[in-house]
Enzyme design. Structure first.
Site: not given
Ligand code: HH2
Length: 288
Positions: A270, A237
């Site tokens: 995740r 991210k």
């Protein structure tokens, strides 16, 4: 162990299967079947390629596969419901019978959730925390999850993907996100979802400045102490851009963050990098 305590979740119930999350953390492999996700950029939009990738992740040790038909990266526009269904349907039709692990559907849309659960998805990953589709949609998604005995991931997001990173503001991000998630869990319970099927996710990067995501990652133990399995998604991210890491330089950083979160009590990670995460977490678990 930093956040160890008797109140940490012991189990996560997902469509007839109970994960013993007290024993080890789970790895959820990301499978974006979109033309525009920030990391895959359309590589798995073809159902054949998606199946191949899913089977490879299962082979690498993924406990679940999370299929997404709409990118929710910062700045992304929403996808019409028919389009999202057209993306996920052929993929789920192939994955559900072929994969030995539960398939999760990452969506904010009630009709997409309905189709996916009818096709056998084991988890509904609601990145709006039951907030999207306000005219009863959230309640209906929870009801659908309950009806199918599916796991339900409730994630916090401030605003909408198109604009959420423009100027996110909180007085106290940790307590506000926690309050939102507990309220979503209460509403899911009212719609019939079993407590052991609910997992909570603070939503790293979803309407959060770097400092907000950082505070939430530091506060994972506090969230985990409520007894729901906590899911963390940091993989690749833009949170890591603060460390001057480009997209293809974020593997080690993601593993470090995952390890610390698991140490603090997170139970589901995740990730796009299943093999590396499985290897890292096995060592973390052994050392705990
Ligand atoms: N992050 C993304 C999407 N879904 N779901 C949960 N529960 N937690 C997350 O942190 C999370 C999520 C965004 O990442 P990705 O799927 O890789 O990208 P995109 O939204 O561009 O498809």
């Amino acid at each position: 162990m930093a956040a160890a305590g008797s109140s940490l979740a012991a189990a996560w119930r997902v469509r007839g299967q109970t994960f013993d999350v007290a024993r080890r953390a789970l790895v959820m492999g990301v499978l974006n079947v979109t033309p525009d996700s920030f990391s895959e950029k359309g590589r798995y939009a073809d159902p054949g390629a998606a199946l191949e990738r899913a089977l490879a992740m299962v082979d690498e040790g993924a406990d679940l596969i999370d299929v997404g038909g709409e990118s929710t990266r910062p700045g992304s526009a929403t996808v019409p419901v028919d389009e999202e269904i057209a993306r996920i349907r052929p993929v789920l039709e192939r994955l559900v019978p072929a994969c030995k692990v539960p398939i999760s559907i990452d969506t904010r849309k009630t009709e997409v959730a309905r189709v996916a659960l009818e096709l056998g998805a084991g988890v509904l990953n609601d990145v709006s925390g039951l907030r999207a589709d306000p005219a009863g949609g959230g309640h209906e998604r929870a009801r659908l999850a309950a009806m199918h005995g599916a796991g339900l991931v409730l994630m916090h997001m401030q605003g909408e993907p198109a604009t959420m990173q423009q100027d996110p503001r909180y007085d106290n991000v940790v307590s506000e996100v926690k309050g939102f998630l507990f309220d979503a869990a209460r509403r899911a319970g009212e719609a019939g979802v079993a407590r052991e099927s609910i997992a909570l996710d603070p939503g790293v990067g979803f309407g959060k400045a770097f400092e907000h995501s950082l505070a939430l990652l530091r506060g994972v133990g506090d969230l985990a102490a409520a007894g729901y399995p906590v899911l963390i998604g940091v993989s690749r991210k833009s949170f890591f851009a603060k460390f001057e890491l480009a997209l293809d330089q974020r593997l080690e950083a993601g593993l470090a963050a995952a390890a610390v979160c698991v140490l603090r009590g997170a139970r589901i990670v995740r990730t796009h990098d299943v093999r590396a995460t499985v290897r890292a977490l096995r060592v973390v678990e052994a050392l705990l």
